[in-house]
Design a protein around this motif. Sequence first.
Motif, PDB file in Angstrom:
ATOM      1  N   VAL A 111       0.865  -1.189   0.000  1.00 40.49           N
ATOM      2  CA  VAL A 111       0.000   0.000   0.000  1.00 40.49           C
ATOM      3  C   VAL A 111       0.898   1.234   0.000  1.00 40.49           C
ATOM      4  O   VAL A 111       1.625   1.476   0.958  1.00 40.49           O
ATOM      5  N   PRO A 112       0.879   2.025  -1.080  1.00 38.52           N
ATOM      6  CA  PRO A 112       1.840   3.131  -1.190  1.00 38.52           C
ATOM      7  C   PRO A 112       1.565   4.253  -0.199  1.00 38.52           C
ATOM      8  O   PRO A 112       0.450   4.412   0.313  1.00 38.52           O
ATOM      9  N   GLY A 113       2.612   5.026   0.055  1.00 39.29           N
ATOM     10  CA  GLY A 113       2.513   6.199   0.910  1.00 39.29           C
ATOM     11  C   GLY A 113       3.317   7.343   0.321  1.00 39.29           C
ATOM     12  O   GLY A 113       4.086   7.156  -0.626  1.00 39.29           O
ATOM     13  N   VAL A 114       3.175   8.529   0.886  1.00 39.03           N
ATOM     14  CA  VAL A 114       3.926   9.703   0.432  1.00 39.03           C
ATOM     15  C   VAL A 114       5.347   9.589   0.961  1.00 39.03           C
ATOM     16  O   VAL A 114       5.561   9.609   2.174  1.00 39.03           O
ATOM     17  N   THR A 115       6.317   9.451   0.060  1.00 38.35           N
ATOM     18  CA  THR A 115       7.701   9.311   0.499  1.00 38.35           C
ATOM     19  C   THR A 115       8.300  10.673   0.829  1.00 38.35           C
ATOM     20  O   THR A 115       7.822  11.720   0.376  1.00 38.35           O
ATOM     21  N   ALA A 116       9.374  10.670   1.619  1.00 40.21           N
ATOM     22  CA  ALA A 116       9.921  11.908   2.176  1.00 40.21           C
ATOM     23  C   ALA A 116      10.334  12.909   1.107  1.00 40.21           C
ATOM     24  O   ALA A 116      10.147  14.110   1.266  1.00 40.21           O
ATOM     25  N   MET A 117      10.913  12.425  -0.006  1.00 41.23           N
ATOM     26  CA  MET A 117      11.383  13.392  -1.001  1.00 41.23           C
ATOM     27  C   MET A 117      10.227  14.178  -1.614  1.00 41.23           C
ATOM     28  O   MET A 117      10.378  15.351  -1.955  1.00 41.23           O
ATOM     29  N   LEU A 118       9.050  13.565  -1.737  1.00 43.34           N
ATOM     30  CA  LEU A 118       7.888  14.274  -2.265  1.00 43.34           C
ATOM     31  C   LEU A 118       7.352  15.276  -1.253  1.00 43.34           C
ATOM     32  O   LEU A 118       6.959  16.391  -1.617  1.00 43.34           O
ATOM     33  N   ALA A 119       7.351  14.895   0.020  1.00 48.47           N
ATOM     34  CA  ALA A 119       6.864  15.804   1.054  1.00 48.47           C
ATOM     35  C   ALA A 119       7.773  17.024   1.187  1.00 48.47           C
ATOM     36  O   ALA A 119       7.305  18.160   1.301  1.00 48.47           O
ATOM     37  N   VAL A 120       9.095  16.803   1.171  1.00 47.24           N
ATOM     38  CA  VAL A 120      10.038  17.918   1.284  1.00 47.24           C
ATOM     39  C   VAL A 120       9.962  18.801   0.048  1.00 47.24           C
ATOM     40  O   VAL A 120       9.938  20.039   0.144  1.00 47.24           O
ATOM     41  N   ALA A 121       9.914  18.191  -1.131  1.00 45.82           N
ATOM     42  CA  ALA A 121       9.828  18.970  -2.366  1.00 45.82           C
ATOM     43  C   ALA A 121       8.592  19.861  -2.371  1.00 45.82           C
ATOM     44  O   ALA A 121       8.654  21.031  -2.784  1.00 45.82           O
ATOM     45  N   ALA A 122       7.475  19.348  -1.894  1.00 49.27           N
ATOM     46  CA  ALA A 122       6.247  20.134  -1.882  1.00 49.27           C
ATOM     47  C   ALA A 122       6.348  21.338  -0.953  1.00 49.27           C
ATOM     48  O   ALA A 122       5.727  22.381  -1.202  1.00 49.27           O
ATOM     49  N   ARG A 123       7.137  21.222   0.101  1.00 47.22           N
ATOM     50  CA  ARG A 123       7.275  22.338   1.044  1.00 47.22           C
ATOM     51  C   ARG A 123       7.987  23.536   0.422  1.00 47.22           C
ATOM     52  O   ARG A 123       7.755  24.671   0.827  1.00 47.22           O
ATOM     53  N   VAL A 124       8.866  23.281  -0.548  1.00 48.64           N
ATOM     54  CA  VAL A 124       9.691  24.381  -1.061  1.00 48.64           C
ATOM     55  C   VAL A 124       9.358  24.767  -2.497  1.00 48.64           C
ATOM     56  O   VAL A 124       9.910  25.731  -3.014  1.00 48.64           O
ATOM     57  N   GLY A 125       8.475  24.038  -3.161  1.00 47.89           N
ATOM     58  CA  GLY A 125       8.118  24.390  -4.530  1.00 47.89           C
ATOM     59  C   GLY A 125       8.115  23.191  -5.434  1.00 47.89           C
ATOM     60  O   GLY A 125       7.268  22.301  -5.295  1.00 47.89           O
ATOM     61  N   ALA A 126       9.084  23.113  -6.357  1.00 47.18           N
ATOM     62  CA  ALA A 126       9.118  22.007  -7.318  1.00 47.18           C
ATOM     63  C   ALA A 126      10.554  21.648  -7.709  1.00 47.18           C
ATOM     64  O   ALA A 126      10.901  21.638  -8.893  1.00 47.18           O
ATOM     65  N   PRO A 127      11.403  21.324  -6.738  1.00 50.77           N
ATOM     66  CA  PRO A 127      12.783  20.961  -7.094  1.00 50.77           C
ATOM     67  C   PRO A 127      12.875  19.681  -7.912  1.00 50.77           C
ATOM     68  O   PRO A 127      13.873  19.450  -8.588  1.00 50.77           O
ATOM     69  N   LEU A 128      11.847  18.842  -7.855  1.00 55.66           N
ATOM     70  CA  LEU A 128      11.828  17.606  -8.627  1.00 55.66           C
ATOM     71  C   LEU A 128      11.057  17.788  -9.934  1.00 55.66           C
ATOM     72  O   LEU A 128      10.536  16.825 -10.497  1.00 55.66           O
ATOM     73  N   GLY A 129      11.023  19.019 -10.436  1.00 56.94           N
ATOM     74  CA  GLY A 129      10.233  19.320 -11.626  1.00 56.94           C
ATOM     75  C   GLY A 129      10.770  18.713 -12.897  1.00 56.94           C
ATOM     76  O   GLY A 129      10.054  18.637 -13.897  1.00 56.94           O
ATOM     77  N   HIS A 130      12.032  18.304 -12.884  1.00 51.22           N
ATOM     78  CA  HIS A 130      12.605  17.612 -14.036  1.00 51.22           C
ATOM     79  C   HIS A 130      13.256  16.327 -13.541  1.00 51.22           C
ATOM     80  O   HIS A 130      12.975  15.882 -12.434  1.00 51.22           O
ATOM     81  N   ASP A 131      14.110  15.709 -14.342  1.00 45.91           N
ATOM     82  CA  ASP A 131      14.646  14.385 -14.007  1.00 45.91           C
ATOM     83  C   ASP A 131      15.365  14.384 -12.657  1.00 45.91           C
ATOM     84  O   ASP A 131      16.144  15.291 -12.351  1.00 45.91           O
ATOM     85  N   PHE A 132      15.108  13.334 -11.866  1.00 52.54           N
ATOM     86  CA  PHE A 132      15.711  13.235 -10.541  1.00 52.54           C
ATOM     87  C   PHE A 132      15.955  11.783 -10.190  1.00 52.54           C
ATOM     88  O   PHE A 132      15.454  10.859 -10.840  1.00 52.54           O
ATOM     89  N   CYS A 133      16.720  11.572  -9.132  1.00 55.16           N
ATOM     90  CA  CYS A 133      16.960  10.221  -8.631  1.00 55.16           C
ATOM     91  C   CYS A 133      17.029  10.269  -7.111  1.00 55.16           C
ATOM     92  O   CYS A 133      17.113  11.349  -6.514  1.00 55.16           O
ATOM     93  N   ALA A 134      16.987   9.097  -6.488  1.00 59.02           N
ATOM     94  CA  ALA A 134      17.095   8.984  -5.031  1.00 59.02           C
ATOM     95  C   ALA A 134      18.240   8.039  -4.703  1.00 59.02           C
ATOM     96  O   ALA A 134      18.374   6.966  -5.311  1.00 59.02           O
ATOM     97  N   ILE A 135      19.074   8.428  -3.747  1.00 56.07           N
ATOM     98  CA  ILE A 135      20.219   7.633  -3.324  1.00 56.07           C
ATOM     99  C   ILE A 135      20.239   7.569  -1.801  1.00 56.07           C
ATOM    100  O   ILE A 135      20.086   8.595  -1.129  1.00 56.07           O
ATOM    101  N   SER A 136      20.416   6.384  -1.258  1.00 61.75           N
ATOM    102  CA  SER A 136      20.620   6.239   0.181  1.00 61.75           C
ATOM    103  C   SER A 136      22.105   6.341   0.483  1.00 61.75           C
ATOM    104  O   SER A 136      22.919   5.663  -0.146  1.00 61.75           O
ATOM    105  N   LEU A 137      22.452   7.182   1.453  1.00 63.89           N
ATOM    106  CA  LEU A 137      23.854   7.310   1.841  1.00 63.89           C
ATOM    107  C   LEU A 137      24.303   6.227   2.816  1.00 63.89           C
ATOM    108  O   LEU A 137      25.476   6.153   3.160  1.00 63.89           O
TER     109      LEU A 137
END
Length: 253
Positions: A111-137
């Motif tokens: 069952v999907p949920g809102v992942t952190a990168m989408l929640a953070v991006a929404a707070r500041v505008g649209a930083p993920l408006g073009h191609d992006f990726c996710a990496i765990s450090l």
Amino acid sequence: MSGALAVIGLGPGSPQTLTPEAAAALDRADALYGYGPYLDRVPAKSGQTRHASDNREEGSRAAAALRHAAQGAKVAMVSGGDPGVFAMAAAVCEQIDRGDAAWRSLDVSVVPGVTAMLAVAARVGAPLGHDFCAISLSDNLKPWGVVERRLDAAAGAGFVIALYNPISRARPWQLGKAFERLRQHLPASTPVVFGRAVGRPDEKIGIYSLDAVDPSAADMATLIIIGSPLTRVIERPGRSPLVYTPRFVEGGH
């Protein structure tokens, strides 16, 4: 009696971002499994058992939930954010792949949920408006050299990068090393967004430039977004800046 296992994303932390599908799946469960702080987000329900475990016990947690479901119970495995993004859905699949053959016949749903990168991006505008990726450090499950190669490749290709698991007491140096590496590929003015505990009372958002960002401002509750060379910051008098990555790239149609 047929058992079932639902792997449920709780979103970033606010009850408002829990989806109706996730709420219904939680309500149907006989038993809840998960990392303790995530279980604490779920209101107690009469007759529903809880099985909390430590953050580093993902494999044994998944196996325990599958064994319980195989006994005929309706089991829910809770996960922060989205269960398929660096979270418990993969751990459950790994256990089914290598574990008891009977687990393959269970009714398993994610069952999907809102992942952190989408929640953070929404707070500041649209930083993920073009191609992006996710990496765990985190290098708990992969060598640090793999992390470095992926950072080089993503930055060099012009991706916006979302960093999960950026820092911890056991890994205090890796975020600083990651920024050093990214500075080899990206302009000093590249926007960097820190979003901590979005949707919770201790939420904190910070917008910095790559040349001035301080790794010590992050913890394991922080999601970091590093812009691409195209990412822009719109200053707005009396209001928070907007960060966005334009959809148009020169040479496009």
